[in-house]
Design a protein around this motif. Structure first.
Motif, PDB file in Angstrom:
ATOM      1  N   THR A 231     -89.916  40.613  18.394  1.00 55.42           N
ATOM      2  CA  THR A 231     -88.661  41.368  18.439  1.00 55.42           C
ATOM      3  C   THR A 231     -88.016  41.265  19.814  1.00 55.42           C
ATOM      4  O   THR A 231     -86.801  41.026  19.931  1.00 55.42           O
ATOM      5  CB  THR A 231     -88.912  42.848  18.089  1.00 55.42           C
ATOM      6  OG1 THR A 231     -89.445  42.935  16.767  1.00 55.42           O
ATOM      7  CG2 THR A 231     -87.620  43.650  18.160  1.00 55.42           C
ATOM      8  N   LEU A 232     -88.808  41.426  20.857  1.00 53.55           N
ATOM      9  CA  LEU A 232     -88.262  41.342  22.211  1.00 53.55           C
ATOM     10  C   LEU A 232     -87.713  39.948  22.501  1.00 53.55           C
ATOM     11  O   LEU A 232     -86.642  39.806  23.103  1.00 53.55           O
ATOM     12  CB  LEU A 232     -89.336  41.713  23.231  1.00 53.55           C
ATOM     13  CG  LEU A 232     -88.872  41.748  24.694  1.00 53.55           C
ATOM     14  CD1 LEU A 232     -87.746  42.759  24.874  1.00 53.55           C
ATOM     15  CD2 LEU A 232     -90.044  42.084  25.616  1.00 53.55           C
ATOM     16  N   ALA A 233     -88.413  38.940  22.056  1.00 50.02           N
ATOM     17  CA  ALA A 233     -87.951  37.565  22.264  1.00 50.02           C
ATOM     18  C   ALA A 233     -86.622  37.326  21.561  1.00 50.02           C
ATOM     19  O   ALA A 233     -85.721  36.666  22.097  1.00 50.02           O
ATOM     20  CB  ALA A 233     -89.005  36.576  21.774  1.00 50.02           C
ATOM     21  N   ALA A 234     -86.493  37.877  20.341  1.00 46.68           N
ATOM     22  CA  ALA A 234     -85.257  37.706  19.578  1.00 46.68           C
ATOM     23  C   ALA A 234     -84.092  38.421  20.260  1.00 46.68           C
ATOM     24  O   ALA A 234     -82.958  37.920  20.275  1.00 46.68           O
ATOM     25  CB  ALA A 234     -85.441  38.238  18.160  1.00 46.68           C
ATOM     26  N   VAL A 235     -84.363  39.589  20.844  1.00 51.50           N
ATOM     27  CA  VAL A 235     -83.314  40.311  21.578  1.00 51.50           C
ATOM     28  C   VAL A 235     -82.834  39.488  22.771  1.00 51.50           C
ATOM     29  O   VAL A 235     -81.639  39.308  22.998  1.00 51.50           O
ATOM     30  CB  VAL A 235     -83.826  41.682  22.060  1.00 51.50           C
ATOM     31  CG1 VAL A 235     -82.807  42.331  22.996  1.00 51.50           C
ATOM     32  CG2 VAL A 235     -84.099  42.597  20.884  1.00 51.50           C
ATOM     33  N   LYS A 236     -83.775  38.981  23.534  1.00 48.04           N
ATOM     34  CA  LYS A 236     -83.417  38.213  24.731  1.00 48.04           C
ATOM     35  C   LYS A 236     -82.676  36.931  24.376  1.00 48.04           C
ATOM     36  O   LYS A 236     -81.806  36.482  25.118  1.00 48.04           O
ATOM     37  CB  LYS A 236     -84.688  37.888  25.529  1.00 48.04           C
ATOM     38  CG  LYS A 236     -85.336  39.104  26.173  1.00 48.04           C
ATOM     39  CD  LYS A 236     -86.572  38.718  26.965  1.00 48.04           C
ATOM     40  CE  LYS A 236     -87.165  39.928  27.680  1.00 48.04           C
ATOM     41  NZ  LYS A 236     -88.387  39.575  28.453  1.00 48.04           N
ATOM     42  N   ALA A 237     -83.014  36.345  23.222  1.00 49.31           N
ATOM     43  CA  ALA A 237     -82.395  35.085  22.819  1.00 49.31           C
ATOM     44  C   ALA A 237     -81.036  35.275  22.145  1.00 49.31           C
ATOM     45  O   ALA A 237     -80.288  34.306  21.984  1.00 49.31           O
ATOM     46  CB  ALA A 237     -83.330  34.325  21.874  1.00 49.31           C
ATOM     47  N   HIS A 238     -80.721  36.491  21.762  1.00 47.40           N
ATOM     48  CA  HIS A 238     -79.455  36.719  21.054  1.00 47.40           C
ATOM     49  C   HIS A 238     -78.281  36.372  21.971  1.00 47.40           C
ATOM     50  O   HIS A 238     -78.187  36.880  23.097  1.00 47.40           O
ATOM     51  CB  HIS A 238     -79.357  38.178  20.606  1.00 47.40           C
ATOM     52  CG  HIS A 238     -78.310  38.408  19.563  1.00 47.40           C
ATOM     53  ND1 HIS A 238     -76.955  38.445  19.841  1.00 47.40           N
ATOM     54  CD2 HIS A 238     -78.410  38.591  18.217  1.00 47.40           C
ATOM     55  CE1 HIS A 238     -76.276  38.656  18.736  1.00 47.40           C
ATOM     56  NE2 HIS A 238     -77.134  38.743  17.728  1.00 47.40           N
ATOM     57  N   PRO A 239     -77.364  35.541  21.500  1.00 51.03           N
ATOM     58  CA  PRO A 239     -76.301  35.049  22.379  1.00 51.03           C
ATOM     59  C   PRO A 239     -75.168  36.030  22.658  1.00 51.03           C
ATOM     60  O   PRO A 239     -74.388  35.832  23.585  1.00 51.03           O
ATOM     61  CB  PRO A 239     -75.769  33.831  21.611  1.00 51.03           C
ATOM     62  CG  PRO A 239     -76.010  34.184  20.162  1.00 51.03           C
ATOM     63  CD  PRO A 239     -77.308  34.945  20.161  1.00 51.03           C
ATOM     64  N   ASP A 240     -75.052  37.081  21.860  1.00 51.97           N
ATOM     65  CA  ASP A 240     -73.913  37.994  21.996  1.00 51.97           C
ATOM     66  C   ASP A 240     -74.394  39.430  21.873  1.00 51.97           C
ATOM     67  O   ASP A 240     -74.488  39.984  20.785  1.00 51.97           O
ATOM     68  CB  ASP A 240     -72.876  37.680  20.918  1.00 51.97           C
ATOM     69  CG  ASP A 240     -71.545  38.405  21.145  1.00 51.97           C
ATOM     70  OD1 ASP A 240     -71.553  39.431  21.856  1.00 51.97           O
ATOM     71  OD2 ASP A 240     -70.530  37.951  20.609  1.00 51.97           O
ATOM     72  N   LYS A 241     -74.699  40.051  22.999  1.00 52.17           N
ATOM     73  CA  LYS A 241     -75.233  41.419  22.989  1.00 52.17           C
ATOM     74  C   LYS A 241     -74.187  42.414  22.505  1.00 52.17           C
ATOM     75  O   LYS A 241     -74.520  43.437  21.900  1.00 52.17           O
ATOM     76  CB  LYS A 241     -75.720  41.805  24.393  1.00 52.17           C
ATOM     77  CG  LYS A 241     -76.763  40.836  24.979  1.00 52.17           C
ATOM     78  CD  LYS A 241     -77.951  40.667  24.069  1.00 52.17           C
ATOM     79  CE  LYS A 241     -79.081  39.860  24.729  1.00 52.17           C
ATOM     80  NZ  LYS A 241     -78.756  38.420  24.887  1.00 52.17           N
TER      81      LYS A 241
END
Length: 282
Positions: A126-136
């Protein structure tokens, strides 16, 4: 994505939560500044503190502010790993955790990230997916959309929906501002937004019992349709003797068809409604 996020988010959350409340329809029950009596008692027991009853005067207690913020940080902020989340996203998940519990807030984050596993556990993936998300900015909006869908499915929406809707809108505006580097709006009090929004307030799934009774789905007993057919069969031999009896036979045939097709339609509708409810409640 720092510890400063808690200090920035806290005034907004407290503005939404208000002071003392004990609404009969609020599953949180007796609450002061968002801390329920149950949560407060548990914290006191875990920290060797004497239990006290929350009331309108709780804010006057010596050390209350420190206790309150310690509970918020431990129970909600740390539970959703707020210090590791990007600006704006941290606020959206944190406020959701306060209102509906950390597990539910993490589920909304995972759904917004479109993860394959939605389990309410904030792990490495989950944390990795948050960091990788291109548009916060977009991620904040998606979290709030998931949250609002859940709230609207609750049985308590009719009582608290107006306040909840305004709260989610405020969280979205503030979270998106922070995600894009803007200062965002100042904390603003929202009436009737503090009631806890939990899965226990969800209405029961609609039943297909009525439809099943009409079409005989999953039932070994006589149905409405079979009763009508039985009556028709008993009087049909007399149809030739009377035009009136013929009309009754035709009417029974039509009625049986209507009951059967109506039952099928109602069963389809209730199953679809149940599926939508299950989806909304994740």
């Amino acid at each position: 994505m720092t510890a400063a996020g808690f200090a920035r988010a806290q005034p907004h959350v407290l503005a939404y939560e208000g002071k003392f409340s004990n609404h009969p329809d609020d599953p949180g029950g007796r609450t002061y500044e968002g801390i329920t009596q149950r949560v407060y008692d548990a914290w006191c027991a875990a920290n060797g503190q004497p239990k006290r009853t929350l009331s309108k005067d709780t804010g006057k207690w010596a050390g209350w502010t420190e206790q309150r913020d310690a509970i918020y940080r431990k129970q909600y902020w740390d539970a959703v790993r707020g210090d590791e989340l990007p600006a704006g996203v941290d606020f959206a998940v944190y406020d959701a955790a306060v209102n509906s519990g950390p597990g539910r807030a993490i589920r909304w984050l995972q759904r917004a990230l479109r993860l394959n596993r939605i389990d309410g556990v904030f792990g490495v993936a989950t944390l990795a997916a948050v960091k990788a998300h291109p548009d916060k900015d977009l991620l904040v909006a998606a979290i709030c959309a998931e949250r609002l869908t859940f709230l609207q499915a609750l049985g308590t929406w009719k009582t608290f929906g107006k306040g909840w809707g305004r709260r989610v809108a405020a969280v979205k505006a503030t979270g998106q501002a922070w995600a894009t580097g803007s200062v965002g709006p100042a904390p603003d009090k929202i009436d009737d937004a503090s009631a806890k929004a939990v899965i226990e307030s969800a209405p029961p799934a609609p039943s297909t019992a009525g439809a099943d009774a009409a079409i005989g789905a999953g039932s070994g007993t006589a149905t409405v349709g079979t009763v009508i057919e039985s009556v028709r069969q008993q009087i049909e031999p007399y149809a030739g003797a009377s035009e009136r009896v013929q009309q009754i036979v035709v009417a029974l045939i039509v009625l049986g068809a209507l009951v059967t097709f109506g039952g099928l339609a109602w069963r389809w509708y209730t199953k679809r409604k149940a599926a939508r409810l299950a989806e909304a409640l994740a």
